[in-house]
Write an enzyme that holds these catalytic residues in place. Structure first.
Site: not given
Ligand code: EPU
Length: 420
Positions: A22-23, A116, A121, A307, A399
């Site tokens: 998915k990701n 969320c 987030r 995850d 999802r």
């Molecule tokens: N963060 C910030 N600022 C930002 C973005 C992120 O501080 O602008 C922080 C977040 O709050 C968190 C950390 O950085 O503490 C990491 O978050 P990340 O941005 O890596 O998460 P994401 O890219 O929004 C993806 C996956 C998530 C998974 C996370 C961490 C996708 C679509 N989603 O989210 O997947 O938990 O990386 O590995 O790729 C899931 O599949 O159930 C899921 C939630």
């Protein structure tokens, strides 16, 4: 609303095949906007998040055809630049259209994803990266509104308080491929999904180096062409079935599980007493002894994935001793704790650390899924709990897990989905 009913006690046996990630497919779909030509994406899981992303692309004016795990996407000269609230609010990952829209149209309006259940987030790193490339970005009326003339490559440090960000790295890569000059991302996310995205873009004619390491270099190119790409298997789905085998003291072969994507999860299973047999494209898990308690800390890749935290909590709730699980990515991602305790687990929270005192057995109960991975964790707990577990709000599961009920049933689980 659908519910899942699990009657615990069956030890799972047999083979299960992992679907596409998915990701990976979500940012890859965003990348198809970077060329007017047709792209073919294979091994695509049929999931609610994938359907939502397809809706967003169609809303932008893109032609998308999805059949039998194969997506044909031809963006042509699409006219849209907006990802609206009603679509974005159901799926945070829709933010990854921001980078592609800026690169291709010079304009993007993407609804802020909103609250969320796994915690706050923020999107500051996404915005920082896009601004560094020369975009003007404002937040107005619940939308991120971004404009640019020509994006220009630069050095960008993308680390945040919790380390790297997967989708911020994806967004900056997507914006930088068609920019003028070279972009260097420092503290880039190293997740396999970023490597998959870079491989797809390079097949389209992009010039990305270093994906999978903390320093990613992107040489801007003038245009990209259509290509064909099969997305990688879903490492979190694979990890979930490995835990399903281990928690039920079963013997399960997970086809498509890749050791190189699952190091920390495999280590946790081995240290806790499971036996693993690892082949190139398949991992077999068995357990017949006790589950040993563990210390688990979630970290960016290659650390233990957030995850998989909830699923491991279900597993360790039956361990011999006290396990400590610390969440360093989403410190509030613990909504499943209360539900697992309703099933007889003994888990207390101290800030972002869960103290899991192993219990002899879990007992089936009515529980409520709060998010995607929590749903999986409750089902895993249900597989070993005495009696019947009824999981409601299972739309979360749709999802991210394709046919989970059918896959578990094929391994011998007593599980069904009902509509009431
Ligand atoms: N963060 C910030 N600022 C930002 C973005 C992120 O501080 O602008 C922080 C977040 O709050 C968190 C950390 O950085 O503490 C990491 O978050 P990340 O941005 O890596 O998460 P994401 O890219 O929004 C993806 C996956 C998530 C998974 C996370 C961490 C996708 C679509 N989603 O989210 O997947 O938990 O990386 O590995 O790729 C899931 O599949 O159930 C899921 C939630």
């Amino acid at each position: 609303m659908d519910k899942i009913i699990v009657r615990g006690g069956n030890s799972l046996q047999g083979e299960v095949k992992v679907s596409g990630a998915k990701n990976s497919v979500l940012p890859v779909l965003s990348a198809t906007l970077l060329t007017p030509q047709k792209c073919i994406i294979e091994n695509v899981p049929d999931l609610r998040d994938v359907r939502t992303m397809i809706e967003i692309l169609r809303h932008l004016g893109v032609n998308v055809n999805f059949e039998n795990g194969r997506l044909e996407v031809e963006s042509g000269e699409f006219a849209g630049y907006q990802a609206p609230y009603d679509l974005v609010c159901t799926m945070r990952a829709s933010i990854c259209v921001l980078g592609s829209l800026l690169a291709r149209k010079g304009r993007a309006e993407v609804s802020l994803p909103g609250g969320c259940v796994i915690g706050t987030r923020p999107i500051d790193l996404h915005l920082k990266g896009l601004k560094a490339l020369g975009a003007e970005v404002n937040i107005e009326h619940g939308y991120i509104k971004a404009n640019c003339k020509k994006l220009r490559g630069t050095r960008i440090y993308l680390g945040g308080p919790f380390g790297s960000s997967v989708l911020a790295t994806a967004n900056v890569i997507l914006a930088a491929v068609l920019a003028e000059g070279e972009t260097v991302i420092e503290s880039a996310a190293c997740e396999p999904e970023i490597v998959d995205l870079a491989e797809f873009i390079n097949k389209m004619g992009g010039e990305i180096e270093g994906a999978g390491t903390p320093v990613v270099k992107i040489k801007g190119v003038n245009e990209l062409k259509g290509t064909t790409h099969a997305v990688i298997p879903d490492r979190i789905e694979a990890g979930t079935y490995l835990v399903a085998g281990a928690i039920t003291a079963g013997d399960v072969k997970v086809k498509g599980a890749r050791y190189d994507h699952l190091g920390a999860v495999i280590d946790g299973l081995i240290v806790s007493g499971a036996e693993l047999e690892i082949k190139e494209d398949e991992i077999r898990v068995r357990r017949d002894g006790k589950i040993s308690a563990l210390e688990v800390t979630t970290l960016p890749y290659p650390g233990f994935p957030t995850d998989m935290q909830a699923q491991f909590m279900s597993y360790l709730s039956l361990a011999d001793g006290i396990s400590i699980i610390t969440e360093k990515i989403f410190p509030e991602r613990f909504m499943h704790v209360g539900e697992l305790n309703r099933m007889g687990a003994d888990i207390t929270l101290e800030g972002s650390t869960a103290v899991v005192k192993g219990v002899e057995k879990l007992s089936g109960a009515e529980v409520m899924a709060s998010d995607l991975r929590a749903s999986a964790a409750l089902i895993l707990a249900g597989l070993v709990a005495e009696g019947e577990t009824v999981v409601s709000r299972v739309y979360h599961l749709d999802r991210g897990y394709q046919n989970m009920v059918e896959k578990l049933r094929s391994l011998g689980a007593d599980i069904q989905r009902i509509n009431n």
